[in-house]
Design an enzyme around this catalytic site. Sequence first.
Site, mmCIF file in Angstrom:
data_model
loop_
_atom_site.group_PDB
_atom_site.id
_atom_site.type_symbol
_atom_site.label_atom_id
_atom_site.label_comp_id
_atom_site.label_asym_id
_atom_site.label_seq_id
_atom_site.Cartn_x
_atom_site.Cartn_y
_atom_site.Cartn_z
ATOM 1 N N ILE A 166 4.456 -3.241 2.519
ATOM 2 C CA ILE A 166 3.183 -2.519 2.632
ATOM 3 C C ILE A 166 2.278 -3.248 1.645
ATOM 4 C CG2 ILE A 166 1.948 -0.344 2.310
ATOM 5 C CD1 ILE A 166 4.572 1.128 2.932
ATOM 6 N N PRO A 167 1.419 -4.142 2.135
ATOM 7 C CA PRO A 167 0.758 -5.143 1.287
ATOM 8 C C PRO A 167 -0.376 -4.634 0.395
ATOM 9 C CG PRO A 167 -0.012 -5.340 3.529
ATOM 10 C CD PRO A 167 1.072 -4.287 3.546
ATOM 11 N N CYS A 168 -0.016 -3.880 -0.616
ATOM 12 C CA CYS A 168 -1.022 -3.375 -1.556
ATOM 13 C C CYS A 168 -1.638 -4.504 -2.382
ATOM 14 C CB CYS A 168 -0.426 -2.290 -2.446
ATOM 15 S SG CYS A 168 1.083 -2.768 -3.304
ATOM 16 N N HIS A 169 -0.995 -5.669 -2.416
ATOM 17 C CA HIS A 169 -1.566 -6.802 -3.143
ATOM 18 C C HIS A 169 -2.866 -7.288 -2.504
ATOM 19 C CE1 HIS A 169 1.012 -8.702 -0.060
ATOM 20 N NE2 HIS A 169 0.128 -9.681 -0.065
ATOM 21 N N ARG A 170 -3.118 -6.891 -1.263
ATOM 22 C CA ARG A 170 -4.331 -7.324 -0.561
ATOM 23 C C ARG A 170 -5.539 -6.459 -0.886
ATOM 24 N NH1 ARG A 170 -1.107 -8.169 5.104
ATOM 25 N NH2 ARG A 170 0.125 -9.952 4.398
#
Length: 154
Positions: free
Chosen positions: A123-127
Site C-alpha cells: 500500500i504505497p504510502c511512500h507516494r
Amino acid sequence: MGNIYYYETPLGTIGIAEANGQITHLFFETEKFQGKGHEKIETPVLAEAAKQLREYFSGCRRSFDLPLAPAGTEFMGRVWKALQEIPYGETRSYKEIAAMIGNRKACRAVGMANNRNPISIFIPCHRVIGAGGDLVGYGGGLDKKRFLLDFEKE
C-alpha cells in the site's frame, strides 16, 4: 495467530506478516512489529509477497496482486484504497488524497491514516508528499521514502 517471515531487500531486512492467508503487515528492521502471536513460518502467501517484492525491486513489477488485510477504521481503509490508486512513479499530496476520498478538508486525517498504514510498499504510502513537494513522514524513515520514490522514477 499468524505467521511472519523476514526477507533481504535493497532497503535492508523487511518483515512480512500474514493471518488467514492475507498480508497484514510489512515493516522495516528499524520499526517495531506490533503484532502478537506470530510464528516464524514462511507460508505460501508470504513466499508470494516476497516474490512480488523481488520483482518490484528488479524493475519487473509496478503493482502488487496480493490479498491485503490492513486493520484500521473505515476511514483509514478508504485512504489506503486511494493510496493503491496512485500510479507507479507518481506522487500525490495529502490534499489530493483527501479529495480522492471525497473530503477535501481531511488532510490531517489523511496524514494520520497514511502514518498508520501497516502494509507499506504494497500500500504505497511512500507516494504521498507534502503540498509543496516536500518529503514528509515515513515509518521506515525519509531515507527509505526517498529511495523508493527515486527508484520508481528511474
